[in-house]
Scaffold this active site. Structure first.
Site, PDB file in Angstrom:
ATOM      1  N   GLN A   1      67.901 -29.760  -3.942  1.00 17.36           N
ATOM      2  CA  GLN A   1      67.774 -28.856  -5.103  1.00 17.36           C
ATOM      3  C   GLN A   1      66.658 -29.359  -6.013  1.00 17.36           C
ATOM      4  OE1 GLN A   1      71.196 -28.528  -7.740  1.00 17.36           O
ATOM      5  NE2 GLN A   1      70.313 -26.766  -8.813  1.00 17.36           N
TER       6      GLN A   1
ATOM      7  N   HIS B   1      70.560 -20.979  -8.102  1.00 12.74           N
ATOM      8  CA  HIS B   1      69.808 -19.928  -7.403  1.00 12.74           C
ATOM      9  C   HIS B   1      70.276 -19.848  -5.970  1.00 12.74           C
ATOM     10  CE1 HIS B   1      67.548 -23.715  -7.218  1.00 12.74           C
ATOM     11  NE2 HIS B   1      67.106 -23.348  -6.027  1.00 12.74           N
TER      12      HIS B   1
ATOM     13  N   HIS C   1      68.943 -18.716  -2.339  1.00 10.66           N
ATOM     14  CA  HIS C   1      67.826 -18.321  -1.477  1.00 10.66           C
ATOM     15  C   HIS C   1      68.353 -17.259  -0.512  1.00 10.66           C
ATOM     16  CE1 HIS C   1      65.274 -22.045  -2.165  1.00 10.66           C
ATOM     17  NE2 HIS C   1      66.461 -22.555  -2.487  1.00 10.66           N
TER      18      HIS C   1
HETATM   19  P1  5GP Z   1      65.466 -25.495  -4.442  1.00 11.05           P
HETATM   20  O1  5GP Z   1      64.444 -26.491  -3.925  1.00 11.05           O
HETATM   21  O2  5GP Z   1      65.938 -25.906  -5.811  1.00 11.05           O
HETATM   22  O3  5GP Z   1      66.596 -25.199  -3.507  1.00 11.05           O
HETATM   23  O4  5GP Z   1      64.699 -24.121  -4.600  1.00 11.05           O
HETATM   24  C1  5GP Z   1      63.767 -23.900  -5.598  1.00 11.05           C
HETATM   25  C2  5GP Z   1      62.819 -22.862  -5.089  1.00 11.05           C
HETATM   26  O5  5GP Z   1      62.063 -22.363  -6.170  1.00 11.05           O
HETATM   27  C3  5GP Z   1      61.818 -23.382  -4.053  1.00 11.05           C
HETATM   28  O6  5GP Z   1      61.967 -22.672  -2.843  1.00 11.05           O
HETATM   29  C4  5GP Z   1      60.460 -23.134  -4.714  1.00 11.05           C
HETATM   30  O7  5GP Z   1      59.473 -22.707  -3.799  1.00 11.05           O
HETATM   31  C5  5GP Z   1      60.782 -22.067  -5.733  1.00 11.05           C
HETATM   32  N1  5GP Z   1      59.932 -22.100  -6.899  1.00 11.05           N
HETATM   33  C6  5GP Z   1      59.587 -23.193  -7.638  1.00 11.05           C
HETATM   34  N2  5GP Z   1      58.808 -22.843  -8.677  1.00 11.05           N
HETATM   35  C7  5GP Z   1      58.655 -21.493  -8.593  1.00 11.05           C
HETATM   36  C8  5GP Z   1      57.948 -20.542  -9.403  1.00 11.05           C
HETATM   37  O8  5GP Z   1      57.302 -20.864 -10.410  1.00 11.05           O
HETATM   38  N3  5GP Z   1      58.012 -19.240  -9.011  1.00 11.05           N
HETATM   39  C9  5GP Z   1      58.716 -18.842  -7.904  1.00 11.05           C
HETATM   40  N4  5GP Z   1      58.713 -17.538  -7.601  1.00 11.05           N
HETATM   41  N5  5GP Z   1      59.402 -19.717  -7.135  1.00 11.05           N
HETATM   42  C10 5GP Z   1      59.380 -21.016  -7.474  1.00 11.05           C
END
Ligand code: 5GP
Ligand code: ZN
Length: 112
Positions: A92, A98, A100
């Site tokens: 994360q 969030h 996906h």
């Molecule tokens: P995590 O790594 O927390 O599971 O997912 C975070 C997601 O947010 C990642 O897939 C990353 O690509 C996406 N993400 C990070 N910064 C931004 C942003 O500024 N805009 C968008 N649309 N996605 C983002």
């Protein structure tokens, strides 16, 4: 939350490519897609992760899943994967809940 990227996206302070929005949640395309279709669904209220889901905010999560089903239908996606990473070991990187939604390619199991 002052310094939270997804709170800023939810507030429109940072632009995103929106898929769906209502008063409770926002769906927008991931900036670094991991599948031909890859969008995120976030609550507008700050919840840090699935680990912070409680009776008081569980209706937000239930609503998000109705939105996922609705948006998937709108995009014509019949097969998809919903993922929510919780904590550093799970990968994360943004500490705002969030989900996906990934589709458009074969997926492996178990996930990496
Ligand atoms: P995590 O790594 O927390 O599971 O997912 C975070 C997601 O947010 C990642 O897939 C990353 O690509 C996406 N993400 C990070 N910064 C931004 C942003 O500024 N805009 C968008 N649309 N996605 C983002
Ligand atoms: Zn936040």
């Amino acid at each position: 939350m002052n310094d939270c990227l997804f709170c800023k996206i939810a507030a429109g302070e940072i632009p995103s490519k929106k898929v769906y929005e209502d008063e409770v949640c926002l769906a927008f395309y991931d900036i670094d897609p991991q599948a031909p279709t890859h969008f995120l669904v976030i609550p507008k209220q700050h919840i840090a992760s699935c680990a912070e889901v409680k009776e008081e905010n569980a209706s937000v999560v239930a609503h998000i899943f109705t939105v996922i089903a609705k948006v998937a239908k709108q995009l014509g996606i019949e097969s998809f994967r919903v993922v929510s990473n919780v904590g550093d070991q799970a990968g994360q990187s943004v500490k705002h809940l969030h989900f996906h939604v990934l589709a458009g390619r074969d997926m492996t199991w178990p996930p990496g």
